[in-house]
Motif scaffolding. Sequence first.
Motif, short mmCIF file in Angstrom:
data_model
loop_
_atom_site.label_atom_id
_atom_site.label_comp_id
_atom_site.label_asym_id
_atom_site.label_seq_id
_atom_site.Cartn_x
_atom_site.Cartn_y
_atom_site.Cartn_z
N ILE A 1 0.96 -1.35 0.12
CA ILE A 1 -0.28 -0.41 -0.08
C ILE A 1 0.91 1.23 0.16
O ILE A 1 0.67 1.95 -0.94
N VAL A 2 2.36 1.35 1.12
CA VAL A 2 2.94 2.58 1.04
C VAL A 2 3.87 2.37 -1.00
O VAL A 2 3.74 2.96 -0.81
N ASN A 3 4.33 1.43 -1.14
CA ASN A 3 4.47 1.58 -1.95
C ASN A 3 3.40 2.22 -3.60
O ASN A 3 3.85 3.33 -4.47
N TYR B 1 13.34 4.54 -1.85
CA TYR B 1 13.17 3.86 -3.47
C TYR B 1 11.30 3.45 -2.80
O TYR B 1 10.74 2.40 -3.36
N GLY B 2 10.56 4.76 -2.47
CA GLY B 2 8.66 3.75 -2.30
C GLY B 2 8.64 2.93 -1.44
O GLY B 2 6.97 2.45 -1.80
N TYR B 3 9.37 2.53 -0.22
CA TYR B 3 9.03 1.69 0.54
C TYR B 3 9.11 1.93 2.50
O TYR B 3 9.61 2.28 2.15
N PRO B 4 8.34 1.56 2.60
CA PRO B 4 8.63 1.49 4.03
C PRO B 4 10.13 2.05 4.23
O PRO B 4 10.97 0.70 4.11
N ASP C 1 7.24 9.32 -5.45
CA ASP C 1 8.42 9.03 -5.38
C ASP C 1 9.11 7.61 -5.48
O ASP C 1 9.82 7.56 -4.11
N HIS C 2 8.88 7.06 -5.87
CA HIS C 2 9.20 5.72 -5.77
C HIS C 2 10.36 5.70 -6.15
O HIS C 2 11.34 4.35 -5.93
N LYS C 3 11.18 6.46 -6.95
CA LYS C 3 12.64 6.07 -7.17
C LYS C 3 13.30 7.19 -6.33
O LYS C 3 14.50 7.25 -6.71
N LYS C 4 12.81 7.82 -5.35
CA LYS C 4 13.39 8.50 -4.00
C LYS C 4 14.01 8.00 -3.08
O LYS C 4 13.58 7.02 -3.02
N PRO D 1 23.09 7.00 -12.33
CA PRO D 1 21.60 6.38 -12.73
C PRO D 1 21.79 5.72 -14.33
O PRO D 1 22.86 5.33 -14.26
N PRO D 2 20.49 5.28 -14.31
CA PRO D 2 19.11 5.50 -13.73
C PRO D 2 19.10 4.38 -12.11
O PRO D 2 19.59 3.50 -12.25
N VAL D 3 17.91 4.84 -11.69
CA VAL D 3 17.66 3.96 -10.67
C VAL D 3 17.11 2.18 -10.69
O VAL D 3 16.18 2.49 -11.36
N SER D 4 17.43 1.58 -10.05
CA SER D 4 16.73 0.82 -9.33
C SER D 4 16.39 -0.03 -8.53
O SER D 4 17.66 -0.45 -7.64
N VAL D 5 15.53 -0.20 -8.64
CA VAL D 5 14.51 -0.43 -6.82
C VAL D 5 14.81 -2.20 -7.00
O VAL D 5 14.53 -2.95 -7.76
N GLU D 6 15.49 -2.34 -5.43
CA GLU D 6 16.01 -3.82 -4.88
C GLU D 6 14.40 -3.85 -4.01
O GLU D 6 14.61 -3.20 -3.48
#
Length: 176
Positions: free
Chosen positions: A65-67, A95-98, A75-78, A160-165
Amino acid sequence: MKTQSLKSLPMNKQAGFTLVELIIVIVILGILAVTAAPRFLNLQGDANASTLEGLQGSIRSGMNIVNGKSIIASDHKKATATVTVDTGDAVNTVYGYPAATQAAFEAFLDVSFAADDSADFNIVEIAADKKVIIFPNSYVQTDLCRIEYTEASDANAGTPPVSVETPTIDTYLTGC
């Protein structure tokens, strides 16, 4: 009148158990009770394990839900941001998660982790590992009865680019 000898008189047989047979039955029941009782009496460990599994599901749902709110807010890439959940509380995100903080978990799970035994669970932040450990208040953080949440990270380490794990949630139940 005819007299009968004692040998020819019918004998009344009494049916029942002998004392030895009763003692053997009691001993067998005692052995069964000693071997079976611990399996049925270890309900607290099973309850803690089940509660942790339920909490893990709540963490996954709340995390998604937060994501989703972070994606809507772009804001998911910040590396750091904040979203507001339905309770009106602000949740710090990575990165978009708690974020792996007590405040973030209290906000998105809508629970309170108390320092004393008034709460069902304790939470410990390990800032160096960017992780939180949640465990029942009757255990310590090193027992294998806990949930470890490691926050999201950038697989490209800031280039860059941001790659979210995505965050990892590890649940240990063998020590419950």
